[in-house]
Design an enzyme around this catalytic site. Structure first.
Site, PDB file in Angstrom:
ATOM      1  N   SER A   1       0.843  -1.191   0.000  1.00 56.49           N
ATOM      2  CA  SER A   1       0.000   0.000   0.000  1.00 56.49           C
ATOM      3  C   SER A   1       0.880   1.243   0.000  1.00 56.49           C
ATOM      4  O   SER A   1       1.977   1.236   0.571  1.00 56.49           O
ATOM      5  CB  SER A   1      -0.892   0.026   1.246  1.00 56.49           C
ATOM      6  OG  SER A   1      -1.558   1.275   1.376  1.00 56.49           O
TER       7      SER A   1
ATOM      8  N   TYR B   1      -1.843  -0.597  10.237  1.00 54.84           N
ATOM      9  CA  TYR B   1      -1.917  -1.138   8.877  1.00 54.84           C
ATOM     10  C   TYR B   1      -0.739  -0.655   8.049  1.00 54.84           C
ATOM     11  O   TYR B   1      -0.070  -1.448   7.357  1.00 54.84           O
ATOM     12  CB  TYR B   1      -3.231  -0.699   8.239  1.00 54.84           C
ATOM     13  CG  TYR B   1      -3.339  -0.906   6.750  1.00 54.84           C
ATOM     14  CD1 TYR B   1      -3.669  -2.148   6.219  1.00 54.84           C
ATOM     15  CD2 TYR B   1      -3.129   0.162   5.869  1.00 54.84           C
ATOM     16  CE1 TYR B   1      -3.780  -2.330   4.841  1.00 54.84           C
ATOM     17  CE2 TYR B   1      -3.243  -0.016   4.496  1.00 54.84           C
ATOM     18  CZ  TYR B   1      -3.563  -1.262   3.994  1.00 54.84           C
ATOM     19  OH  TYR B   1      -3.667  -1.435   2.631  1.00 54.84           O
TER      20      TYR B   1
END
Length: 261
Positions: A139, A153
């Site tokens: 990501s 995350y």
């Protein structure tokens, strides 16, 4: 969204994690359309697999990785391409103080350990054969974290990226390519759940939450999130022989969100 798809995975054996929704489902469809035999996995079986094989597994556990490994050999007879899409965040808004020990553990259990375990289970087969391709989906939040809700995350995806680089150094000389795809905002089913969690904590609306995420990202210059099929196209390219010299790299697909070179 559709593309002209070359039939360059004819007969290839492909494992895609989290292939029943979002970018994972688009990736499964992309490989199937190019002639691959595909095994995908999730915790529960979807209604429509589109021709893919399926095994139910919880990849946040060691047993889940073993289940997928066994199914890959039993169903496909081995693996030529491994695409690890599984990931996400279940943390609430509220910044670092809202992240309990259990939340930190669960974010790493979902976003790092499954890739490590599945690689350990399937890469020896590729190394022994002297060929294979691995794509890990990380990501842009590894470089652009959203501190309000996704610190853990982002940290787990950063760890996945560093791990992927180290793995590429080890297995590249043995014929196995490893690359990373780092998407920005992808328009998937999970987006709605994410925005609803933020809205619930803040007491605002989902639209306000959406605008807040866009502002935190600094905007998306092309004006929209990525379509899952666009992400799948990049993954397929990196796994194909057309990318035979691309190894140990990270490819960002974010519509220009990251503002620096």
């Amino acid at each position: 969204m559709s593309f002209s798809i070359p039939n360059d995975f004819e007969g290839r054996r492909v494992v895609v994690t989290a292939g029943t929704k979002g970018a994972g489902r688009a990736t499964v469809r992309r490989f199937l359309a190019a002639g691959a035999r595909v095994l995908t996995t999730a915790r529960s079986r979807p209604d429509d697999l589109g021709g893919a094989e399926f095994v139910a597994a919880d990849l946040t556990t060691p047993d889940g990785a073993a289940t997928v490994r066994d199914a890959a050999f039993a169903t496909l007879g081995g693996v030529d391409v491994l695409v690890h899409v599984l990931g996400g965040s279940g943390a609430p808004g509220g910044g670092f103080a809202a992240l309990t020990e259990e939340l930190w553990q669960s974010e790493f259990a979902l976003n790092l350990w499954p890739a490590v375990r599945l690689d350990r289970a399937l890469l020896p087969h590729m190394v022994e054969r002297g060929s294979g391709a691995v794509v890990h989906v990380a990501s842009i939040q590894r470089t652009l974290p959203l501190y309000e809700s996704t610190t853990a995350y982002a940290a787990a995806k950063a760890a996945l990226t560093v791990y992927s680089k180290a793995l590429s150094k080890e297995v590249g000389p043995k014929g196995v390519r490893v690359n990373v795809v780092s998407p920005g905002w992808i328009y998937t089913e999970a987006v709605d759940a994410f925005l609803q969690r933020i809205a619930a904590v803040s007491g605002g609306s989902v639209e306000t939450a959406r605008q807040g995420v866009l502002e935190a990202l600094g905007g998306i210059p092309i004006g929209r999130p990525a379509d899952p099929a666009e992400v799948a196209e990049l993954i397929a390219f990196l796994a194909s022989d057309r990318a035979a010299s691309i190894h140990g790299a990270e490819y960002v697909i974010d519509g220009g969100t990251i503002p620096t070179v």
